[in-house]
Design a protein around this motif. Structure first.
Motif, mmCIF file in Angstrom:
data_model
loop_
_atom_site.group_PDB
_atom_site.id
_atom_site.type_symbol
_atom_site.label_atom_id
_atom_site.label_comp_id
_atom_site.label_asym_id
_atom_site.label_seq_id
_atom_site.Cartn_x
_atom_site.Cartn_y
_atom_site.Cartn_z
ATOM 1 N N ILE A 28 -4.926 -4.988 0.499
ATOM 2 C CA ILE A 28 -5.376 -3.750 -0.146
ATOM 3 C C ILE A 28 -6.785 -3.913 -0.729
ATOM 4 C CG2 ILE A 28 -4.914 -2.089 -1.996
ATOM 5 C CD1 ILE A 28 -1.912 -2.865 -1.684
ATOM 6 N N THR A 29 -7.005 -5.018 -1.463
ATOM 7 C CA THR A 29 -8.306 -5.246 -2.105
ATOM 8 C C THR A 29 -9.410 -5.404 -1.074
ATOM 9 O OG1 THR A 29 -7.166 -6.372 -3.929
ATOM 10 C CG2 THR A 29 -9.548 -6.688 -3.764
ATOM 11 N N ALA A 76 0.836 -1.208 0.000
ATOM 12 C CA ALA A 76 0.000 0.000 0.000
ATOM 13 C C ALA A 76 0.868 1.255 0.000
ATOM 14 C CB ALA A 76 -0.916 0.006 1.226
ATOM 15 N N THR A 77 2.018 1.198 0.669
ATOM 16 C CA THR A 77 2.932 2.345 0.692
ATOM 17 C C THR A 77 3.504 2.596 -0.696
ATOM 18 O OG1 THR A 77 3.529 1.804 2.981
ATOM 19 C CG2 THR A 77 4.949 3.361 1.834
ATOM 20 N N LEU A 132 -5.386 6.172 -1.792
ATOM 21 C CA LEU A 132 -4.349 5.165 -1.531
ATOM 22 C C LEU A 132 -3.755 5.366 -0.142
ATOM 23 C CD1 LEU A 132 -2.643 5.429 -5.044
ATOM 24 C CD2 LEU A 132 -4.239 3.661 -4.270
ATOM 25 N N ASP A 133 -3.686 6.617 0.302
ATOM 26 C CA ASP A 133 -3.178 6.907 1.640
ATOM 27 C C ASP A 133 -4.151 6.420 2.709
ATOM 28 O OD1 ASP A 133 -1.170 8.231 3.372
ATOM 29 O OD2 ASP A 133 -2.840 9.545 3.897
ATOM 30 N N LEU A 136 2.096 1.651 -3.474
ATOM 31 C CA LEU A 136 0.956 2.055 -4.303
ATOM 32 C C LEU A 136 0.642 3.541 -4.142
ATOM 33 C CD1 LEU A 136 -0.923 0.489 -6.237
ATOM 34 C CD2 LEU A 136 -2.554 0.324 -4.367
ATOM 35 N N ARG A 137 0.953 4.097 -2.977
ATOM 36 C CA ARG A 137 0.740 5.530 -2.744
ATOM 37 C C ARG A 137 1.932 6.368 -3.197
ATOM 38 N NH1 ARG A 137 1.530 8.127 3.093
ATOM 39 N NH2 ARG A 137 3.616 7.468 2.460
ATOM 40 N N VAL A 185 -3.599 11.221 -4.589
ATOM 41 C CA VAL A 185 -3.307 9.876 -4.050
ATOM 42 C C VAL A 185 -3.917 9.637 -2.664
ATOM 43 C CG1 VAL A 185 -1.155 9.747 -5.363
ATOM 44 C CG2 VAL A 185 -1.079 10.506 -2.982
ATOM 45 N N ALA A 202 -10.167 -1.966 0.479
ATOM 46 C CA ALA A 202 -10.910 -1.111 -0.454
ATOM 47 C C ALA A 202 -12.374 -1.561 -0.559
ATOM 48 C CB ALA A 202 -10.249 -1.139 -1.826
ATOM 49 N N LEU A 242 -6.171 3.829 2.427
ATOM 50 C CA LEU A 242 -6.005 2.375 2.480
ATOM 51 C C LEU A 242 -4.757 2.002 3.267
ATOM 52 C CD1 LEU A 242 -6.891 1.368 -1.204
ATOM 53 C CD2 LEU A 242 -8.368 1.257 0.809
ATOM 54 N N LYS A 243 -3.661 2.712 3.027
ATOM 55 C CA LYS A 243 -2.396 2.434 3.725
ATOM 56 C C LYS A 243 -2.540 2.658 5.222
ATOM 57 C CE LYS A 243 0.801 5.337 4.399
ATOM 58 N NZ LYS A 243 1.118 5.050 5.827
#
Length: 337
Positions: free
Chosen positions: A280-281, A204-205, A258-259, A207-208, A255, A284, A261-262
């Protein structure tokens, strides 16, 4: 092409100084962002100002800097790696690093984002636990545990409600309760889960941070180039500062989902009504179903207010060239000796 390593040293110094100054200035807003993003169901905080006011009232002024120590300790290598890596990849991909080539600029930003997570992931993992403790302390339905020993058990049980607790945090005595330090949390994670414990949320990190760097660095370079002065050979201090603020805030808002989620994935302590996430999925999907699309933008304003001055200050420090001045002063002293 050869890379100017003395220049890298100066950039590392600049990045470190910029990180320390920036974190000191905006950390309370970052704390509000974490707490707002972690809110499930009934909100304790109505917004950034409400969060900061309640935090100051219940936990005191220093409560707004909960988790700042680990951030200040690791932000120097984090920012230094990010800024120096971007320069390195620009030099590598664009010969002199000065040409306007959007694709190469984005690729250099991608490389910088990948490099920085080595420090960013464990830093934010520890910071989030400390920042979020006060939010749980303000909740009636909280599983947060008081002693470092109990916290270690909760980490081991992945937030299980069966972990023993001597006493829960209460909103009226948050300032007097002993809370686990970043060192205790890091040690218990390493002991129970190994290095993977500190790097929980690495995907996740990445991804962000990779999209952020891909957006930020080219955007800043092009905004800054608009103020290029042929007489001085660079943009003015004000222009560089504002370019950093604008590029940082735009990239930060984009972003934010994404943050969120992280932050959710990296939060170890959960309230009784709060979800655990397998990845992550899963995070979300649950966020979308239970809290709606707007939940993905929680803390967006706070993130913009945090990131804008952080990168504005960074570009300002680069403009002044503090690192270069320090190195030149050191060289002069060596010559005198």
């Amino acid at each position: 092409p050869s890379f100017p390593w003395p220049s890298v040293t100066a950039k590392l110094i600049n990045g470190g100084i910029a990180g320390l100054l920036g974190v000191t200035c905006v950390f309370p807003i970052d704390l509000a962002k974490t707490r707002l993003q972690n809110q499930h169901g009934k909100d304790i905080y109505k917004g950034m100002i409400d969060c900061l006011m309640k935090t100051a009232r219940v936990e005191g002024f220093l409560g707004m800097y909960r988790g700042a120590a680990v951030n200040l300790t690791l932000v120097t290598p984090e920012k230094a790696i990010k800024l120096a890596a971007n320069d390195f990849f620009r030099q590598l991909l664009m010969e002199d690093g000065m040409q306007r080539n959007l694709k190469m600029e984005m690729l250099a930003g991608c490389g910088a984002g990948m490099c920085q997570v080595v420090v960013t992931c464990p830093m934010e993992m520890l910071k989030i636990q400390l920042q979020d403790a006060g939010r749980l302390g303000g909740s009636v339905q909280s599983k947060a545990l008081e002693s470092p020993h109990c916290f270690a058990l909760q980490i081991h049980h992945h937030g299980s409600a069966s972990a023993p607790s001597s006493r829960s945090y209460t909103i009226g005595s948050a300032s007097t309760h002993k809370r686990p330090s970043a060192t205790v949390i890091a040690w218990e994670l390493l002991r129970t889960q190994g290095l993977a414990g500190l790097y929980k949320g690495l995907g996740a990190t990445l991804l962000r941070d990779i999209p952020f760097s891909i957006i930020y660095f080219p955007l800043f370079a092009n905004l800054n180039n608009l103020g290029f002065n042929e007489l001085t050979g660079k943009a003015s201090f004000v222009h560089s500062f504002m370019s950093g603020c604008v590029a940082g805030s735009i990239a930060a808002v984009i972003v934010t989902p994404l943050d969120v989620l992280k932050t959710r994935i990296q939060t170890l302590k959960k309230g009784l009504v709060e979800e655990n996430y397998s990845g992550i999925t899963d995070c979300a999907r649950k966020l979308w179903i239970q809290e709606g699309p707007s939940a993905f933008m929680k803390g967006a304003g706070c993130r913009a207010l945090v990131i804008a001055p952080l990168f504005g200050i960074a570009q300002g420090v680069y403009f002044i060239g503090i690192g270069e001045h320090i190195l030149n002063y050191s060289e002069l002293n060596n010559l005198r000796l």
